[in-house]
Design a protein around this motif. Structure first.
Motif, PDB file in Angstrom:
ATOM      1  N   TRP A   1      -1.730   8.253 -10.173  1.00  0.00           N
ATOM      2  CA  TRP A   1      -2.718   7.563  -9.250  1.00  0.00           C
ATOM      3  C   TRP A   1      -3.729   7.138  -9.486  1.00  0.00           C
ATOM      4  CZ3 TRP A   1      -8.113   9.336  -8.683  1.00  0.00           C
ATOM      5  CH2 TRP A   1      -8.846   9.485  -7.750  1.00  0.00           C
ATOM      6  N   ALA A   2      -4.117   6.670 -10.332  1.00  0.00           N
ATOM      7  CA  ALA A   2      -5.531   6.036 -10.533  1.00  0.00           C
ATOM      8  C   ALA A   2      -4.965   4.126 -10.099  1.00  0.00           C
ATOM      9  CB  ALA A   2      -5.794   5.364 -11.814  1.00  0.00           C
ATOM     10  N   GLY A   3      -3.730   4.032 -10.702  1.00  0.00           N
ATOM     11  CA  GLY A   3      -3.253   2.627 -10.763  1.00  0.00           C
ATOM     12  C   GLY A   3      -2.977   2.615  -8.518  1.00  0.00           C
ATOM     13  N   ALA A   4      -2.503   3.150  -8.090  1.00  0.00           N
ATOM     14  CA  ALA A   4      -1.963   3.492  -7.341  1.00  0.00           C
ATOM     15  C   ALA A   4      -3.439   3.789  -5.945  1.00  0.00           C
ATOM     16  CB  ALA A   4      -1.345   4.919  -6.798  1.00  0.00           C
ATOM     17  N   LYS A   5      -4.758   4.626  -6.685  1.00  0.00           N
ATOM     18  CA  LYS A   5      -5.767   3.644  -5.590  1.00  0.00           C
ATOM     19  C   LYS A   5      -6.467   3.060  -5.748  1.00  0.00           C
ATOM     20  CE  LYS A   5      -5.583   8.281  -4.657  1.00  0.00           C
ATOM     21  NZ  LYS A   5      -5.109   8.557  -2.776  1.00  0.00           N
ATOM     22  N   ILE A   6      -6.360   2.137  -6.887  1.00  0.00           N
ATOM     23  CA  ILE A   6      -6.656   0.525  -6.981  1.00  0.00           C
ATOM     24  C   ILE A   6      -5.798   0.315  -5.983  1.00  0.00           C
ATOM     25  CG2 ILE A   6      -7.522  -1.390  -8.472  1.00  0.00           C
ATOM     26  CD1 ILE A   6      -7.942   0.498 -10.848  1.00  0.00           C
ATOM     27  N   ALA A   7      -4.699  -0.245  -5.908  1.00  0.00           N
ATOM     28  CA  ALA A   7      -4.049  -1.044  -5.640  1.00  0.00           C
ATOM     29  C   ALA A   7      -4.120  -0.877  -4.106  1.00  0.00           C
ATOM     30  CB  ALA A   7      -2.409  -0.750  -5.814  1.00  0.00           C
ATOM     31  N   GLN A   8      -4.509   0.568  -3.381  1.00  0.00           N
ATOM     32  CA  GLN A   8      -4.619   0.873  -2.134  1.00  0.00           C
ATOM     33  C   GLN A   8      -5.570   0.261  -1.600  1.00  0.00           C
ATOM     34  OE1 GLN A   8      -3.516   4.597  -2.597  1.00  0.00           O
ATOM     35  NE2 GLN A   8      -1.317   5.276  -2.141  1.00  0.00           N
ATOM     36  N   LEU A   9      -6.970   0.390  -2.821  1.00  0.00           N
ATOM     37  CA  LEU A   9      -7.590  -0.302  -2.427  1.00  0.00           C
ATOM     38  C   LEU A   9      -7.937  -1.340  -1.662  1.00  0.00           C
ATOM     39  CD1 LEU A   9     -10.693  -0.153  -1.315  1.00  0.00           C
ATOM     40  CD2 LEU A   9     -11.432   0.105  -3.889  1.00  0.00           C
TER      41      LEU A   9
ATOM     42  N   MET B   1       1.066  -1.220   0.343  1.00  0.00           N
ATOM     43  CA  MET B   1      -0.265   0.274   0.171  1.00  0.00           C
ATOM     44  C   MET B   1       0.898   1.003   0.051  1.00  0.00           C
ATOM     45  SD  MET B   1      -2.639   1.426   2.931  1.00  0.00           S
ATOM     46  CE  MET B   1      -3.846   0.294   2.285  1.00  0.00           C
ATOM     47  N   VAL B   2       2.188   1.125   0.793  1.00  0.00           N
ATOM     48  CA  VAL B   2       2.791   2.638   1.144  1.00  0.00           C
ATOM     49  C   VAL B   2       3.347   2.756  -0.344  1.00  0.00           C
ATOM     50  CG1 VAL B   2       4.422   3.226   2.208  1.00  0.00           C
ATOM     51  CG2 VAL B   2       2.757   2.400   3.787  1.00  0.00           C
ATOM     52  N   SER B   3       3.919   1.336  -1.101  1.00  0.00           N
ATOM     53  CA  SER B   3       4.918   1.780  -1.707  1.00  0.00           C
ATOM     54  C   SER B   3       3.910   2.113  -3.405  1.00  0.00           C
ATOM     55  CB  SER B   3       5.526   0.603  -2.243  1.00  0.00           C
ATOM     56  OG  SER B   3       4.826  -0.625  -2.198  1.00  0.00           O
ATOM     57  N   SER B   4       2.987   1.403  -3.506  1.00  0.00           N
ATOM     58  CA  SER B   4       2.158   1.956  -4.490  1.00  0.00           C
ATOM     59  C   SER B   4       1.923   3.133  -4.756  1.00  0.00           C
ATOM     60  CB  SER B   4       0.861   1.182  -4.501  1.00  0.00           C
ATOM     61  OG  SER B   4       0.176   1.390  -3.233  1.00  0.00           O
ATOM     62  N   GLY B   5       1.949   3.899  -3.204  1.00  0.00           N
ATOM     63  CA  GLY B   5       1.779   5.438  -3.553  1.00  0.00           C
ATOM     64  C   GLY B   5       2.934   6.177  -4.030  1.00  0.00           C
TER      65      GLY B   5
END
Length: 253
Positions: free
Chosen positions: A118-126, A109-113
């Motif tokens: 932006w869109a890919g990070a939000k999906i991965a973090q969710l 979650m931390v590294s994906s940000g």
């Protein structure tokens, strides 16, 4: 040197995936390395002759009550499909697996940000958030076997959520490395393309095997693309990477 290996993200993945493989020993017994048969052999040929493992009910009662004079409550699962030493291995694995998967999802979650759009990070973090919430708060709703969970009416829903979380834990690190080009780093382009093709094939076979395409999956090789087989593939891939590199270090990342 040992501490260096333990600090690698790839080592964390190996321990998580290997624990998942052992934990699912009953479901993947027909696949290598046949954990249930291994533990059965250990039980019959090594431990039984030495009298080191008691009967299953006695062992479960002793572990649950810490040797006190008490009875098991009715909500404690008592499935008997494993050899007693398998139950013991199951309890040991489940003692650390939720913590390590929570750590893996938190790191991702931390590294994906920092590495994804932006869109890919939000999906991965969710997806990571779903994994963290499940392994912190919901996983014990599953009354699977002694050593984890309680018998309750909501366990099937929690079990389905966990099945998704297992697969998120495999997909997200590969997705992150693919989107950021990390699979190129120190590896030929063919390695990256091969890993991506393997992952795509795995998830297509997963959808097919669940009947979501409306067609029965009865190919002779369908077992090779089951979740349990793919766990061992990832154990080998990240195990080799943890030894020869290149690797990510948890503290630095």
């Amino acid at each position: 040197q040992g501490a260096v290996y333990l600090c690698k993200e790839e080592t964390l993945m190996v321990v998580c995936y290997l624990g998942s493989s052992i934990y699912n020993m009953n479901a993947n017994d027909r696949m290598f390395p046949h954990w249930k048969r291994v533990f059965g052999w250990v039980q019959v040929h090594l431990l039984d002759p030495l009298g080191l493992i008691p009967y299953r009910d006695a062992m479960i009662t002793w572990m649950y009550t810490w040797g006190l004079d008490a009875k098991l409550p009715p909500f404690v699962p008592r499935r008997k499909s494993l050899p007693p030493v398998g139950d013991l291995a199951f309890a040991v694995v489940w003692a650390y697996l939720p913590f390590l998967y929570t750590a893996l999802f938190a790191k991702t979650m931390v590294s994906s940000g920092n590495t994804l759009s932006w869109a890919g990070a939000k999906i991965a973090q969710l997806l990571c958030f779903c994994g963290i919430v499940h392994f912190l708060f919901l996983t014990d709703l599953i009354g699977y076997r002694f050593g984890r969970g309680i018998i309750n009416s909501e366990q099937e829903g929690a079990h389905n959520l966990e099945r998704l979380c297992w697969r998120f834990a495999i997909l997200l690190p590969i997705y992150q490395e693919s989107m950021t080009g990390e699979l190129y780093r120190g590896h030929p382009r063919s390695v990256r393309n091969g890993v991506i093709a393997l992952v795509v094939t795995f998830f297509v076979m997963q959808v097919w095997s669940l009947g979501l395409l409306g067609v029965d999956c009865k190919l002779p090789t369908s077992d090779l693309f089951q979740y349990y087989s793919f766990l061992l593939v990832m154990v080998v891939v990240y195990g080799v990477q943890a030894v020869i590199g290149p690797c990510h270090y948890l503290v630095l990342s």
